[in-house]
Every structure is written in C-alpha cells, then in structure tokens.
Design a protein around this motif. Structure first.
Motif, mmCIF file in Angstrom:
data_model
loop_
_atom_site.group_PDB
_atom_site.id
_atom_site.type_symbol
_atom_site.label_atom_id
_atom_site.label_comp_id
_atom_site.label_asym_id
_atom_site.label_seq_id
_atom_site.Cartn_x
_atom_site.Cartn_y
_atom_site.Cartn_z
ATOM 1 N N MET A 1 0.849 -1.210 0.001
ATOM 2 C CA MET A 1 0.013 0.059 -0.100
ATOM 3 C C MET A 1 0.909 1.158 0.109
ATOM 4 N N PRO A 2 0.559 2.066 -0.728
ATOM 5 C CA PRO A 2 1.463 3.427 -0.784
ATOM 6 C C PRO A 2 1.227 4.204 0.294
ATOM 7 N N CYS A 3 2.462 4.739 0.902
ATOM 8 C CA CYS A 3 2.368 5.732 2.070
ATOM 9 C C CYS A 3 1.431 6.782 1.696
ATOM 10 N N ILE A 4 0.384 7.160 2.824
ATOM 11 C CA ILE A 4 -0.379 8.445 2.619
ATOM 12 C C ILE A 4 0.006 9.626 3.107
ATOM 13 N N GLY A 5 1.364 9.430 4.029
ATOM 14 C CA GLY A 5 1.854 10.887 4.373
ATOM 15 C C GLY A 5 0.962 11.188 5.861
ATOM 16 N N CYS A 6 0.722 10.269 6.530
ATOM 17 C CA CYS A 6 -0.056 10.553 7.644
ATOM 18 C C CYS A 6 0.322 11.162 8.828
ATOM 19 N N THR A 7 1.831 11.123 8.722
ATOM 20 C CA THR A 7 2.463 11.805 9.813
ATOM 21 C C THR A 7 2.641 13.237 9.684
ATOM 22 N N GLU A 8 2.415 13.726 8.383
ATOM 23 C CA GLU A 8 2.694 15.120 8.140
ATOM 24 C C GLU A 8 1.651 16.048 8.549
#
Lengths: 307, 456
Positions: free
Chosen positions: A246-253
């Motif tokens: 699954m692609p990283c969705i950048g949820c820590t940004e």
C-alpha cells in the motif's frame, strides 16, 4: 510516581487502540512506571469532572497531559460532561509538566479540521502547517517544552512509549520544526522499504497486488517525502504499508489529509510534482534517466522467478 | 415527580451520555445522547471516490477496517450499477474476510476484558475478580496481549492496524507468500490456544457443537465465560436488558454467519427497506438543528418502519444457530445472551479464519484492475458489511468519480440512535426497567457502545 492524564477531543480513538498494541514496553508495563490518573477507555472508578476539580484544588498533580483528538471550543460539536475539550485544556495547561499531542488530530487537526461547518477545529498547538492551534505559538509547558507532537494517523505505539520513557528518565528529547521527536521523525518510510531496489532502478508498479515495483511514480506513495520511521520501527512489529503493497499516504505530516487522489502521483510532463526530499527536480530527472538505461535484469521478472 | 439524572459514560468508544428518568427505583425512560460530531459525510463531499478508502477507516479507531471494506464494496457496487462487471479474485475475498475476522476478534476481546468486566468489579468486591482489574490484572493483560496479537494478521496483509487502506476496488494490494500465510495461521493458532484455555474452557470445535447452556456448563472447565454466566445470574442480568427481539444482519460470511431479518420468522434482507429518521437528531435533512427536543447527533434507523437490533446476537439468530435459539427461548434477548453472543463469535471467527487462510492460493491473483477509470463512473453504490458491533451500510453517489453524497449507517446508529415518534432505539428500550444506574450502564455497554461510529 509520575502521573499521566489522558483526554480525548474529536477523535476516533485510534491512538488509544494503537497504543494497546505496544511492545517493549507493553501497554500495561508503561503504566507500572507512570500512574494513570484517568483514561476514558480504562478508568472504571474515576470520573473526569471530579479529577479536574481535584487538579484545580491542587490535590492531584499532573506530569504528563496527553491529548488525543482535535480541539474545538464549540460545545455543539463536542463535549465531555459540561466541558468542551478546549475548556479542559485551558484549565489544565499550566498544571502539567509535559503536554503530548498523541496522533495527527491532536498534533495538526487532521480530518476533523477539514469539517466545513465548524472552522474552530484545530490541533493543540498547530492547525496543519500553521502554528495556529489552540495554544499560542510561543506556548511552553512548565518543563520548557512546547506541546510535543507525536503525529501519525494513528501514531505508532512505540513512538509514544519511547518518548514518554525518555522524558521519564530525564533524557533530552530533540524536536523538529513541527515539534516532533527528531530521532523518530528524521527517518522516511522510504528508509527500510523492501521496494527500495525498484525505486533505485526506476522500476515502477503499474497496479496493486504485486510484491514487485516501486509505488512512488504511479500509485501516489509518499514514502520519499514523509517524515516517519514506519519501515524502521515496523507496524504491529511485523510489517508496514509499503511492505504490504500500500502506498504511504503521508499520515504523519502536518498537511495530512489535505492532498487529493491519494493513489495517484501528480505529474507535469511525466515528472512527479514532488520529488524525494533533498533532491532537486533536475537531479531526479538525471538520475532516473541513467537508472532506466542501466537496466537491472533481476527487477524485470517476478520475485519468485529471480535467481 | 420522576427524577432525572445525567451520566457521562466512560469505557465506551468515544463519549456517550445517558439521561435516565427514574420512578419508584426503576428506569422509566432512557435517552442515549451522542454529543460529538466530526462530519465525515460532509468532509467526503466533493472528494475523489477512491479517497474515501483513506478517509473512512478513520471514522473509527477500533473498527476502521470494517469501514474500509464497506467503502470498497460501495465503490465496487458503483461500477456494477454503471454496467461494468468488476472481478474480485477469490484470494482477495478471502483476505478481506480474514482481516475483518481479525478486527472483530480484537474488538470482542478488548470489549469483554476492558470495557465489560470492570463493571463487575464495581458491582461486587470479590477477590475472585482481582485478575480482571484494569492494567494490573493478569487476565486484563492477557487480553491486551492476544487482542494485539490477532491484529498482526491484518498487518501481514494490510501493513498495519489500525488504519490501513489496503482493500481497494478489484481486490487487495498485497501479494503474500506461503510463509506470510503460515505466520498468519500461527497467530490464529496461538489465539485459539488462549480462547480454549481462558475464555471457553474447552476445545473450540467442541464448543462450537454445544447446543444448550446446560451442555456448556457441564462440558467446560473453569473459564471466563462460565464465570461471566454465573455473575450474570447472581446479579439478575440473565433476564435483564431485553429489547425488541428483532434481529438484522446485512451480509454473509462463510463458516461464520448468514444475512437475514428475524422478526418471529427469518426473512431476506433488502437494503431498500432501510430508512433514517431525524426527528430527534441534531442532524436533519435540512442541515443542523438544535431544537429542544433533539438530543443526539445520531439518527434513528428503521427497517420496514421498525427498530432492529444488529449485533453478534443478530448474527447468531439469523444463522439459526441452535445454542442461541435455545438461549432465546429461555432468556429472550437479555444482557447475558447478548454478551454471550459476542464472546461466542470469537470462537466462530477463529475457526473460520483457519479455513479461509487454508483456502488462499498464493500463485493466483489478489487484484484485478477495475474495467474502467473511476473518473468515468457516475451513479450510486451500496456497500454492506458486518462489523464487530453489527451491520454497517455505506451509500454513495458519484459523478465522474467525484463524491456528491455519502451516507453511513453504522451498527451503533441502529442500536443506540435516538427514538423516532413511535419507537425507542433498541438500547433505550433495553435500559427501561433497570433497577440501578450501574445496571443501566451495563445494559447499554452490552450493545458494545461506539459513539464515534454512532455519529461519525
């Protein structure tokens, strides 16, 4: 014994659920070292309103105040008893040594802060990229730290437990420009990704459901542009999104989830709009051009067929 | 004059307030208030349909995976309604069931040991219950260990739990190896070990063939379920907390449960018969309203005009399982039976997970791309899914792949929503007649309260 008080604003409870998965230390091991004054999911004798009263009367001391969920002062959309979460924060803010924003909602506002009918939803000290959260930009707790952000949707349990453990042991925690613990968020999901070889040789996934191929160029993966150690400290200590495919969705940004089309990579004339951190677009074009010419044969077949 | 008291409930998912009207020492009327609202349906409007796969799991930190599956199915149904056949490989179907099973087991373990058992610590001060004490108790800790272990299965296929978006229209994103499967199987086996030893006190397959309470009590060794049954009897919870005795389940799961509607007799479920009524909700068809008689962000859901309970108990009844049909004959849909059904499901799903893992063929596909780009698709789609707490429905309208309208009906909305003009919600009805506040809270908790899902 140091104490910890956990409150929830607009939240899905995911950070609590994630924290229950902690290993080394396990959830119940942390709370052998810290006294849990209150947590909405686990406390069975205490009630928060009485605790707040006791804190005001200085009968209870708080060392760690943990906030899960976004903050709003509009009681129509969120309340705990007679209080809004904003009122609780106001009462407690100068009475805690450390305030920790657990998860992306408390850190930056996240999904609740995109609700069009209540513009008063924010993180504890930030609203997305701006330092326009509930507390003023220069706010610091008694310990001298600003609100410590442990983002992620949800946060990884180890990020939380290691931060708490370090603070408990009196160690200095260095923060990055978004007040995230630097030694965790200096990594990228790209670091340790099992698909890195495909990234290097510019072999791109066209579709889901394969072990092979890099998810960056076509499928929207944010691994090379996101600050998070997801492939260093594995999820559930066993895997990560990119490892599963699954692609990283950048949820820590800070800007999660403002982007649209999570499973697509925005491109101009074949060049991704955003390229890996630290690389200029020109360098990216050059290096990918070279990689494409120098084919790695191993990466042209299914993994099972390689020697 | 009846006395009115409001309580804030903890040990639920999110926040719930309970307004109880008392008369002669009993609850005369109960209002379940869900005071928090994030507005997911509004947030989704105008977004690309596939982004719902990322946003919707975040409705709930404990059953986000069910929201993912419902979203995936709604988008797949959107394709089908647009006349495009969408192939979902058998491997993908199996993996979706496996991960959903794992999430439900996780929920039931955490719910029983962390949310439910501490109620009994409030009800009686007994040394025997020491093991169930939050954080310190040995059994509480074991429940944390095994509920965290079973979600590793989701991480193997989906990368992490909570909050992954690994199920997509056309299949799943992963492509597991044989050894991923053997590891998943080993995790299931270890949780089976825990369930046999601690929860059921007998071999799981033997438990699944049990058809009456007497038989269970006779055959099982010392177990937490047995302790629970005895405590229910001691505190008269075996007959308390009855609701409408009507049960709804919206989809099948092989080896685990089948869909249907049971109101005296069992019938098929038709999604067209589902209606939401907003007369007591802050959220109305014409926007927000905070009129005095409105008291919850949730809406009332009715099937064919009637309130239905949706839950593991509903799944047991709609699957015509003998043990629960027998239990209902004697106890009806009481606190004890509703709780037992949730615990029972741990065994049923563990058994099913083993079968599903066995059936995966690593050499066959896990994903087949949908026949057209979502940006070309307009129309409506419905996704039906059974989540930990019961039936979940997602409905979307899209225009060229952009969401115009999104509607979510969660299990908690069915059970814990407000009243309509004619009927109380199932949980409100169940609380009526309770003779103490703690029992009223316990009956409410027997519906496995999730306020974040209730209002979303």
């Amino acid at each position: 014994m140091k104490t910890l008080l956990w409150i929830q604003g607009l939240s899905c409870n995911g950070n609590t659920q994630s924290l229950l998965n902690a290993e080394n230390p396990f959830f119940y091991e942390i709370f052998q070292k810290i006294k849990l004054i209150y947590h909405p999911s686990f406390s069975y004798r205490e009630n928060l309103q009485t605790i707040i009263k006791k804190v005001k009367e200085e009968k209870i001391k708080i060392n760690f105040l943990v906030v899960e969920g976004a903050v709003t002062s509009d009681k129509r959309f969120h309340k705990i008893g007679d209080y809004s979460v904003a009122q609780i924060l106001e009462i407690l803010k100068d009475r805690a040594d450390y305030i920790i924003a657990a998860g992306n909602c408390a850190s930056f506002g996240n999904i609740p802060a995109t609700f069009p009918h209540n513009t008063d939803v924010k993180g504890v000290q930030y609203k997305f990229v701006q330092k326009e959260g509930f507390f003023p930009p220069d706010f610091k707790t008694r310990s001298g730290y600003p609100v410590i952000n442990i983002p992620g949707c949800p946060m990884h349990p180890a990020w939380f437990t290691q931060t708490i453990t370090a603070l408990l042991e009196g160690k200095k925690v260095i923060l990055d420009q978004f007040n995230r613990p630097k030694e965790l968020f200096m990594y990228l999901p790209h670091d340790g990704c099992t698909r890195n070889e495909y990234f290097e040789w510019k072999v791109e996934s066209e579709e889901f459901g394969h072990k092979e191929g890099c998810l960056f160029y076509n499928l929207g993966c944010r691994g090379p542009m996101t600050h998070a150690p997801c492939n260093k400290i594995l999820w559930n200590r066993i895997s990560s999104k990119t490892r599963a495919g699954m692609p990283c969705i950048g949820c820590t940004e800070f800007n999660f989830p403002l982007r649209e089309n999570f499973f697509e990579t925005k491109k101009n004339m074949g060049i991704p709009e955003e390229v890996p951190l630290g690389v200029s677009k020109r360098a990216y074009i050059t290096i990918t051009g070279v990689a494409k010419t120098l084919k790695n044969k191993r990466l042209m077949v299914k993994l099972e067929e390689t020697d | 004059m009846p006395k009115v008291r409001k309580v804030v409930l903890n040990r639920v998912e999110g926040e719930i307030q309970l307004k109880l009207v008392w008369e002669k020492g009993k609850v005369k009327d109960a209002f379940i208030i869900a005071p928090n609202f994030r507005g997911f349906e509004f947030i989704l409007e105008g977004k690309p349909a596939l982004d719902a796969l990322v946003i919707n799991p975040r409705i709930c930190g404990i059953c986000g995976h069910a929201h993912l599956i419902a979203t995936t199915k709604a988008i797949e149904n959107l394709y089908e309604n647009a006349g495009l056949k969408i192939d979902i490989p058998q491997n993908a179907r199996l993996i979706r069931d496996i991960t959903l099973g794992a999430e439900i087991i996780q929920n039931h373990l955490r719910w029983f040991y962390m949310f439910v058992m501490p109620d009994f610590l409030k009800l009686e001060k007994s040394k025997k219950l020491k093991d169930f004490e939050p954080i310190k108790g040995y059994k509480w800790q074991k429940a944390v260990d095994f509920s965290s272990r079973i979600v590793k299965v989701i991480a193997i296929f989906g990368g992490q739990w909570p909050h992954t978006s690994y199920s997509v229209p056309g299949g799943v994103v992963c492509d597991p190896t044989t050894f991923d499967l053997t590891e998943a199987k080993s995790i299931v086996d270890s949780v089976v070990g825990f369930a046999q030893q601690e929860i059921f006190g007998m071999d799981i397959e033997d438990y699944l063939s049990v058809s009456s309470e007497e038989e269970y009590l006779k055959k099982s060794k010392n177990s937490d379920l047995k302790k629970f049954i005895f405590m229910c009897k001691k505190h008269q919870l075996d007959h308390a907390g009855k609701s409408y005795h009507r049960f709804l389940t919206v989809c099948d799961m092989e080896y685990a449960f089948s869909k249907g509607i049971t109101k005296k007799k069992r019938r098929n479920f038709y999604v067209e018969k589902v209606r939401e009524i907003d007369s007591y909700s802050y959220l109305t068809e014409n926007g927000f309203s905070f009129d005095k008689n409105r008291y919850s962000w949730a809406k009332a859901v009715r099937y064919d005009g009637l309130p239905y309970e949706t839950s593991p108990l509903s799944r047991r009844i709609n699957s015509r399982e003998k043990l629960f049909i027998n239990l209902l004959k004697h106890y009806r849909d009481s606190y004890m039976v509703r709780m037992w059904a949730r615990i029972d499901e741990i065994a049923r799903l563990l058994y099913a997970m083993k079968m599903w893992i066995e059936s995966i063929k690593p050499s066959e596909p896990f994903y087949i791309p949908p026949p057209a780009d979502i940006k070309e698709i307009s129309g409506k789609g419905v996704g039906l899914c059974e989540a930990a707490r019961g039936s979940l429905i997602h409905q979307l309208t899209a225009e060229k792949g952009i969401i115009k309208k999104y509607n979510i009906i969660t299990p908690s909305t069915w059970n814990l929503g407000p009243r309509c003009e004619k009927y109380l919600s199932p949980a409100e009805k169940a609380i009526k007649g309770a003779d103490s506040q703690i029992k009223a809270e316990m009956i409410l908790r027997s519906f496995d309260v999730c306020s974040v899902c209730t209002t979303h």
